[in-house]
Design an enzyme around this catalytic site. Structure first.
Site, mmCIF file in Angstrom:
data_model
loop_
_atom_site.group_PDB
_atom_site.id
_atom_site.type_symbol
_atom_site.label_atom_id
_atom_site.label_comp_id
_atom_site.label_asym_id
_atom_site.label_seq_id
_atom_site.Cartn_x
_atom_site.Cartn_y
_atom_site.Cartn_z
ATOM 1 N N ASP A 33 -11.744 -6.172 10.795
ATOM 2 C CA ASP A 33 -11.847 -7.620 10.814
ATOM 3 C C ASP A 33 -13.082 -8.084 11.586
ATOM 4 O OD1 ASP A 33 -10.871 -6.616 13.152
ATOM 5 O OD2 ASP A 33 -9.053 -7.825 13.206
ATOM 6 N N ASP A 85 0.811 -1.207 0.000
ATOM 7 C CA ASP A 85 0.000 0.000 0.000
ATOM 8 C C ASP A 85 0.850 1.265 0.000
ATOM 9 O OD1 ASP A 85 -2.715 0.480 -0.275
ATOM 10 O OD2 ASP A 85 -2.962 1.072 1.809
#
Length: 964
Positions: free
Chosen positions: A700, A307
């Site tokens: 998550d 990223d």
């Protein structure tokens, strides 16, 4: 088991000649000791083909019965019907193209648009049903109605001699362990009720404010403990059968002589962002462990999301793939464990144990030398890149930057990139002797496909951090490999057990596996100090809470070490779901099918029905990529379990995944680059209903909750050998930031639509309680801070929370404090900082220690890095110490010393300080090297507390003179 033949066909079956009548829909047979198959049906042959074969692939099948006294079926003339069940075709909402339609061909009646492939109709043969229920089914297969029903190289004969075996089994906890555990919970619950009743009925009139604070805290502690303990009543264990998995999917046969694997594909995701905080060598070792995993090479693909778009990470991964050309065959040749080279060469046990090849020592010495050179190249990359970049920037790079600034209004952008290694051959490629390298004769030297993904970034766009990077990898992998399953790993979590993927695949490919959205593996860590002073192993959570949740609807998603079903990540509902009605969900009923929304409907303009829930809507906005849309149906079909048993629903025919994967072309790669552009998610449902969910630092937990809310199940897979291992923050500051990040995400969940209070009826009651506790537990920090100050307030005022302080009561407050939290230094401030101050928390990866010798192995443990998170625990420590000193001085100089009262008050303060011991030890550092700022804060707090108390309760001069 019923024959689906019509009455007309039943009449034909009464003829004496078997040549002119159709075969039975169900045939029973038994294998003798010599291996010959003897028919138990009225037909003398087992040939199921003929002109009367029904069109449905899953109607006719043969069942091999075990030799039991009563395994003879009845006449078999029971009534039946040849009409197939009513239902719509598969993929009602997933018709994305001709290839997808071919994958989603009709294979039986649909259940929620998925198809039910377990067999057809009711059976009037009652005796046969009883035999199957009592003795089980030895073998079941279906006759294909067309040529390619089982794939190009598989025939019905391949499954004749394969007895059906389940791939997994549920192992219940022994009653000798579970019953005392539940009895202890009941006993503690009763004792807690009596204690709270006694506390409420016996206030202290002399210190009502102390009594009120303590009562409120104790009531919250009791409520929090009940929320935490209720989902833990039914822990279970699970076991897998890897031998049955190999026999079912990878056994060579005359029709499949090469033994090609029928297992589905798996895409492994690794995420990284900053090469300074996440060393490239650590990420490279994780990649090497993935490339060397024991799974069919042609079915495995590895993806790394950088990223940060760092050239250092890119070249480090290129070096890792180059080194994998010798490391992966070496691991296959000698069956190496673990297959992370850094972890393997740092082991302290005998490397030659259980190694039978005579050339192992020579090969290991050579590969160790190659790995040392590989580490030198990786560690030297920053300097090499710097020199090369300086030379390049001085010539051509300045021109490109000027053009980019003019084109983008003076803003530079990070262009999307997608670099990959070639797709492996479908069949093994054996190595050959080489004097300069190792002898890989008879060893498969292929490497799985690898892709380096770096998504486009522009200023002014919200890229959603890790969740956005994961969604970009989902789209890119769907175009390139489209594995039905996705394994998510952090860059510092490597595969410790090379068969871990096979262990997880046992659950996905077993009966009922089509309802599983993900497999969660426990997190195991290396490099933690032996005492584990900051509870980095999280033993209670991973070995207690997660096992208990597995007995409900499944464990929560914890961010890494998770194998996902790709179709579930796309936001679709499971093929079969259950709704739980009643106060505690005691009434179960099959969930109705959710109708897809029409193109004219818009969730933003048209309100939903009152009985519906936003999470149950089917997704429909995936972006404008046609290739991605067509890949959805293919991924769903390939992720189905094998339909080799009558009880397997929503299955696929055996052998349907033996066809080699077609090679990639330039337009496909260009499409994969296009779907990771920053504008692709505009006006789509990515991050809202599809993929990883945005809006929380703990994406998550939210992502797993959404899947459970739709009715999916998850499974907790604990392997004998740890599946994955990684690093944990052993430093106090890093540990505090990590736990604070978890608590911040929990608070965000509580104040959002992801609160379990608003869950659907597809979420079990106790599972709802578990998710509710996730959002509530950070608020315990408010009450915990107050309760930790109570002993000091009691010592300052000379009063206590009860009217009569005796020895019996001393254990009760300490008992509440111990049960509430075992990590006192961490929770005491994390909820306060987020809720009151609104601090934004970002994830910080632990920096690995560069020392190699044993003396400095835990050097980072003693590093004290000051942070504002130290203020609240340090204040609690100092206030309690000052209170003990003041109480002792007051007792010593009083006319009538009350030592028993002092002992009772200081006991509670010492109990608080005992819980703060890990924090105190972390502040001391190595050999008492305490930072100066710690002394400054301790002195400042001590002076402030003393002056504040003197101003609140000044001493009385008359009483002082009388005492003297």
């Amino acid at each position: 088991m019923a024959s689906p033949s019509s009455p007309k066909k039943s009449s034909l079956s009464k003829q004496t000649s078997t040549a002119g009548r159709p075969p039975q829909a169900v045939k029973f047979a038994r294998r003798t000791s010599s291996g010959r198959v003897v028919s138990l049906s009225r037909d003398d042959d087992l040939d199921m083909s003929g002109e009367f074969t029904p069109q449905n692939d899953y109607i006719n099948y043969t069942v091999l019965m075990p030799p039991t006294p009563d395994n003879q079926p009845s006449s078999g003339t029971g009534q039946g019907s040849d009409s197939k069940p009513e239902g719509s075709n598969s993929y009602q909402t997933s018709r994305f193209g001709p290839e997808a339609r071919q994958m989603s061909r009709r294979v039986g009646a649909g259940d929620g648009g998925y198809g039910d492939h377990g067999g057809g109709g009711n059976n009037g043969n009652k005796n046969g049903q009883e035999n199957v229920r009592k003795y089980g089914i030895g073998n079941a297969f279906w006759t294909p109605s067309d040529k390619d029903a089982y794939g190009p190289d598989v025939s019905m004969q391949d499954f004749m001699d394969k007895p059906w075996k389940p791939l997994t089994r549920k192992v219940k906890v022994p009653p000798a362990i579970l019953s005392p555990y539940r009895l202890l919970i009941v006993f503690r619950l009763v004792a807690l009720a009596f204690f709270l009743q006694w506390r409420i009925r016996n206030p202290n009139p002399d210190a009502m404010w102390l009594w009120g604070i303590s009562i409120v805290c104790e009531l919250w502690f009791a409520f929090s403990w009940i929320l935490d303990i209720l989902p833990k009543l039914n822990p279970i264990n699970r076991a897998t059968d890897l031998v049955a998995l190999r026999d079912k999917f990878e056994t060579p046969s005359p029709a499949n002589p090469r033994g090609r694997s029928d297992l589905p594909g798996v895409d492994v995701f690794i995420s990284t962002a900053d090469p300074d905080k996440e060393p490239p060598l650590v990420t490279a070792n994780t990649l090497l462990s993935i490339l060397a995993v024991d799974y069919p090479t042609e079915k495995l693909s590895a993806y790394i999301s950088d990223d940060g778009g760092a050239i250092l990470s890119f070249e480090a991964m290129a070096e890792a793939v180059r080194f994998a050309e010798v490391w992966v065959p070496f691991c296959r040749k000698h069956n190496i464990e673990p297959r992370n080279p850094d972890s393997y060469f740092s082991q302290k046990r005998d490397p030659t144990k259980n190694k039978k090849r005579p050339d192992f020592v020579k090969d290991r010495r050579w590969i160790k030398r190659e790995y040392d050179e590989f580490k030198v190249r990786i560690n030297g990359l920053p300097e090499v890149i710097r020199r090369r970049s300086d030379a390049y920037n001085s010539r051509e790079n300045m021109k490109e930057r000027n053009i980019a600034r003019e084109k983008n209004g003076g803003e530079t952008t990070q262009e999307p990139s997608n670099v990959m290694s070639k797709v492996p051959e479908p069949d093994p490629v054996m190595g050959h002797p080489d004097e300069k390298r190792l002898d890989f004769t008879g060893v498969d030297i292929r490497l799985p496909m690898f892709a380096y993904v770096s998504r486009e970034k522009r200023k002014g766009y919200d890229h959603n951090k890790k969740a956005g990077a994961m969604n970009a990898m989902v789209r890119a992998s769907a175009i390139l490999s489209n594995g039905p399953f996705i394994l998510n790993l952090d860059c510092d979590h490597y595969i410790y057990n090379c068969k871990a993927i096979r262990e997880g695949m046992c659950f996905m490919m077993d009966r009922g596996g089509d309802r599983i959205c993900y497999i969660q593996f426990p997190q195991r860590f290396e490099g933690i100090d032996p005492s584990d002073r900051y509870a980095n192993h999280n033993t209670v959570f991973f070995d207690g809470n997660m096992r208990a949740l597995d007995g409900l609807q499944g464990p929560v998603y914890v961010g890494t070490g998770t194998m996902f079903r790709r179709y579930a990540l796309y936001g679709f509902n499971p093929p079969r779901a259950t709704e739980y009605l009643g106060v505690v969900g005691q009434n179960k009923t099959p969930a109705p099918n959710v109708q897809p929304r029409s193109n004219e409907d818009d969730s933003e303009t048209q309100p939903l029905a009152l009985a519906s829930h936003p999470d149950l809507d089917l997704p429909r906005r995936f972006g404008n990529s046609q290739l991605f849309a067509e890949s959805i149906a293919v991924a769903e079909y390939q992720g189905r379990p094998l339909a080799d048993h009558i009880s397997v629903k929503n299955g696929r025919p055996p052998g349907s995944l033996l066809v080699p994967r077609p090679p990639l072309d330039a337009p496909t790669v260009a499409e994969a680059v296009a779907v990771i552009s920053c504008w692709y998610e505009d006006k789509t449902e990515w991050g809202q209903r599809v993929g990883w969910i945005y809006g929380s630092v703990t994406e998550d937990v939210v992502t797993g909750y959404r899947m459970h809310n739709r009715g999916w199940r998850s499974v907790y897979c604990i392997t004998k050998r740890d599946a994955f291992r990684g690093s944990a923050p052993i430093n106090l500051t890093d540990r505090l930031h990590q736990v604070l990040r978890w608590a911040t995400g929990s608070v965000e969940i509580y104040f959002s639509r992801n609160n379990a209070i608003f869950a659907t009826r597809r979420l079990k009651f106790l599972q709802r309680i578990a998710y509710l506790n996730v959002g509530i537990y950070p608020f315990t920090s408010f009450f915990l801070v107050l309760y930790c100050f109570l002993p000091a307030l009691c010592l300052f005022t000379g009063k206590f929370i009860v009217q009569n302080l005796n020895t019996t009561f001393l254990n009760l407050p300490s008992h509440n404090l111990s049960n509430t939290n075992t990590n006192l230094p961490f929770r005491s401030e994390m909820g306060l900082l987020k809720v009151l101050a609104g601090i934004e928390i970002s994830f910080k990866l632990t920096t690995k220690s560069a020392a190699d010798d044993d003396e400095d192995m835990y050097a980072d443990l003693y590093v004290v890095k000051w942070t504002s998170l130290f203020i609240m625990p340090l204040t609690i420590i100092v206030v309690n110490i000052v209170a003990i000193v003041m109480a002792f001085s007051r007792t010593v100089y009083s006319i009538i010393p009350q030592w028993s009262k002092l002992l009772g008050g200081t006991f509670f303060s010492f109990w608080v300080l005992a819980h703060m011991y890990p924090f105190i030890k972390g502040l001391l550092g190595r050999r008492g090297r305490v930072p100066t700022i710690v002394y400054v804060w301790a002195g400042l707090v001590s002076i402030t507390v003393s002056l504040l108390w003197i101003s609140i309760s000044p001493p009385d001069n008359k009483n002082s003179q009388q005492n003297l």
